[in-house]
Design an enzyme around this catalytic site. Structure first.
Site, PDB file in Angstrom:
ATOM      1  N   ASP A  35       0.492  -8.604  10.380  1.00 60.61           N
ATOM      2  CA  ASP A  35       0.282  -7.352  11.105  1.00 60.61           C
ATOM      3  C   ASP A  35       0.538  -7.585  12.593  1.00 60.61           C
ATOM      4  O   ASP A  35       0.130  -8.599  13.158  1.00 60.61           O
ATOM      5  CB  ASP A  35      -1.147  -6.843  10.875  1.00 60.61           C
ATOM      6  CG  ASP A  35      -1.308  -5.384  11.245  1.00 60.61           C
ATOM      7  OD1 ASP A  35      -1.515  -4.550  10.349  1.00 60.61           O
ATOM      8  OD2 ASP A  35      -1.225  -5.066  12.467  1.00 60.61           O
ATOM      9  N   ILE A  36       1.202  -6.634  13.238  1.00 60.72           N
ATOM     10  CA  ILE A  36       1.572  -6.773  14.652  1.00 60.72           C
ATOM     11  C   ILE A  36       0.337  -6.679  15.558  1.00 60.72           C
ATOM     12  O   ILE A  36       0.365  -7.139  16.696  1.00 60.72           O
ATOM     13  CB  ILE A  36       2.617  -5.692  15.026  1.00 60.72           C
ATOM     14  CG1 ILE A  36       3.435  -6.118  16.226  1.00 60.72           C
ATOM     15  CG2 ILE A  36       1.973  -4.326  15.229  1.00 60.72           C
ATOM     16  CD1 ILE A  36       4.675  -5.259  16.447  1.00 60.72           C
ATOM     17  N   ASN A  98      -6.109   1.658   3.400  1.00 60.69           N
ATOM     18  CA  ASN A  98      -6.417   2.898   4.117  1.00 60.69           C
ATOM     19  C   ASN A  98      -5.566   3.998   3.489  1.00 60.69           C
ATOM     20  O   ASN A  98      -4.348   3.848   3.379  1.00 60.69           O
ATOM     21  CB  ASN A  98      -6.079   2.756   5.601  1.00 60.69           C
ATOM     22  CG  ASN A  98      -6.955   1.733   6.301  1.00 60.69           C
ATOM     23  OD1 ASN A  98      -8.121   1.586   5.967  1.00 60.69           O
ATOM     24  ND2 ASN A  98      -6.395   1.022   7.266  1.00 60.69           N
ATOM     25  N   GLY A 104      -7.730   6.210   8.380  1.00 60.75           N
ATOM     26  CA  GLY A 104      -7.052   5.241   9.249  1.00 60.75           C
ATOM     27  C   GLY A 104      -5.639   4.894   8.851  1.00 60.75           C
ATOM     28  O   GLY A 104      -5.034   4.008   9.451  1.00 60.75           O
ATOM     29  N   GLN A 105      -5.083   5.586   7.841  1.00 61.32           N
ATOM     30  CA  GLN A 105      -3.693   5.277   7.475  1.00 61.32           C
ATOM     31  C   GLN A 105      -2.750   5.825   8.535  1.00 61.32           C
ATOM     32  O   GLN A 105      -2.838   6.999   8.917  1.00 61.32           O
ATOM     33  CB  GLN A 105      -3.338   5.861   6.100  1.00 61.32           C
ATOM     34  CG  GLN A 105      -1.966   5.389   5.615  1.00 61.32           C
ATOM     35  CD  GLN A 105      -1.626   5.855   4.200  1.00 61.32           C
ATOM     36  OE1 GLN A 105      -2.370   6.614   3.585  1.00 61.32           O
ATOM     37  NE2 GLN A 105      -0.492   5.410   3.696  1.00 61.32           N
ATOM     38  N   HIS A 111       0.628  -0.078   1.362  1.00 62.61           N
ATOM     39  CA  HIS A 111       0.401  -1.448   1.834  1.00 62.61           C
ATOM     40  C   HIS A 111      -1.041  -1.840   1.618  1.00 62.61           C
ATOM     41  O   HIS A 111      -1.945  -1.021   1.718  1.00 62.61           O
ATOM     42  CB  HIS A 111       0.774  -1.599   3.314  1.00 62.61           C
ATOM     43  CG  HIS A 111       0.091  -0.631   4.232  1.00 62.61           C
ATOM     44  ND1 HIS A 111       0.529   0.662   4.407  1.00 62.61           N
ATOM     45  CD2 HIS A 111      -0.999  -0.756   5.021  1.00 62.61           C
ATOM     46  CE1 HIS A 111      -0.256   1.290   5.271  1.00 62.61           C
ATOM     47  NE2 HIS A 111      -1.199   0.452   5.647  1.00 62.61           N
TER      48      HIS A 111
HETATM   49  P1  5GP Z   1      -2.539   1.558   8.325  1.00 62.61           P
HETATM   50  O1  5GP Z   1      -3.168   1.994   9.626  1.00 62.61           O
HETATM   51  O2  5GP Z   1      -1.486   2.550   7.885  1.00 62.61           O
HETATM   52  O3  5GP Z   1      -3.513   1.228   7.235  1.00 62.61           O
HETATM   53  O4  5GP Z   1      -1.820   0.167   8.619  1.00 62.61           O
HETATM   54  C1  5GP Z   1      -0.603   0.071   9.280  1.00 62.61           C
HETATM   55  C2  5GP Z   1      -0.589  -1.278   9.943  1.00 62.61           C
HETATM   56  O5  5GP Z   1       0.735  -1.556  10.348  1.00 62.61           O
HETATM   57  C3  5GP Z   1      -1.455  -1.373  11.194  1.00 62.61           C
HETATM   58  O6  5GP Z   1      -2.458  -2.371  11.016  1.00 62.61           O
HETATM   59  C4  5GP Z   1      -0.466  -1.738  12.303  1.00 62.61           C
HETATM   60  O7  5GP Z   1      -0.985  -2.665  13.239  1.00 62.61           O
HETATM   61  C5  5GP Z   1       0.700  -2.304  11.533  1.00 62.61           C
HETATM   62  N1  5GP Z   1       1.984  -2.129  12.182  1.00 62.61           N
HETATM   63  C6  5GP Z   1       2.424  -1.006  12.817  1.00 62.61           C
HETATM   64  N2  5GP Z   1       3.669  -1.194  13.284  1.00 62.61           N
HETATM   65  C7  5GP Z   1       4.027  -2.469  12.933  1.00 62.61           C
HETATM   66  C8  5GP Z   1       5.219  -3.245  13.142  1.00 62.61           C
HETATM   67  O8  5GP Z   1       6.206  -2.806  13.730  1.00 62.61           O
HETATM   68  N3  5GP Z   1       5.198  -4.509  12.657  1.00 62.61           N
HETATM   69  C9  5GP Z   1       4.119  -5.040  12.000  1.00 62.61           C
HETATM   70  N4  5GP Z   1       4.211  -6.302  11.570  1.00 62.61           N
HETATM   71  N5  5GP Z   1       2.985  -4.330  11.775  1.00 62.61           N
HETATM   72  C10 5GP Z   1       2.949  -3.062  12.241  1.00 62.61           C
END
Ligand code: 5GP
Ligand code: ZN
Length: 125
Positions: A35-36, A98, A104-105, A111
């Protein structure tokens, strides 16, 4: 159509190699990358290469792929040394889906978050 790559999807772009990521596992159907914006010492995202908007949609359409995503999450935990064990270094880990904006998605490509390397509270925030 379900499962097809979406031009405007960030994770489809990572699968296609159009956006760089630190990939730690790669199979025919799954990719796992860091995760970034990590929320724990280990924070890895496991995604199916096919596009589904969330884990439940994936499970309904392709149960085998959903099972593979869970198995991959376990393999990531093993690889990262975060599986709780009397003899190993791990403390246990958390797998999070999420689902929906309110939960929080932010990326609408299924994923699993695999988080570990620190303690976690319950209930989650
Ligand atoms: P969500 O919030 O949808 O459950 O998770 C999405 C995740 O993707 C977040 O934890 C966010 O930090 C990660 N993310 C967003 N953009 C990028 C990216 O460009 N590269 C990587 N490796 N992770 C990302
Ligand atoms: Zn996608």
């Amino acid at each position: 159509m379900a499962g097809e790559s979406q031009a405007d999807c960030l994770f489809c772009k990572i699968v296609a190699g159009e956006v760089p990521a630190t990939v730690i596992r790669d199979s025919e159907t799954m990719t796992a990358f860091r995760d970034i914006n990590p929320q724990a010492p280990t924070h890895v995202l496991v995604i199916p290469k096919a596009h589904y908007p969330d884990a439940a949609t994936l499970a309904a359409a392709e149960p085998q792929l959903a099972a593979e995503m869970l198995r991959e999450a376990g393999e990531v935990a093993e690889q990262e040394g975060i599986v709780a064990s009397e003899t190993g270094p791990g403390t246990g880990y958390r797998v999070v889906f999420n689902t929906g904006h309110g939960a929080g998605q932010t990326v609408f490509h299924a994923h699993a978050h695999v988080l570990g390397g620190r303690g976690f509270n319950w209930p989650p925030g």
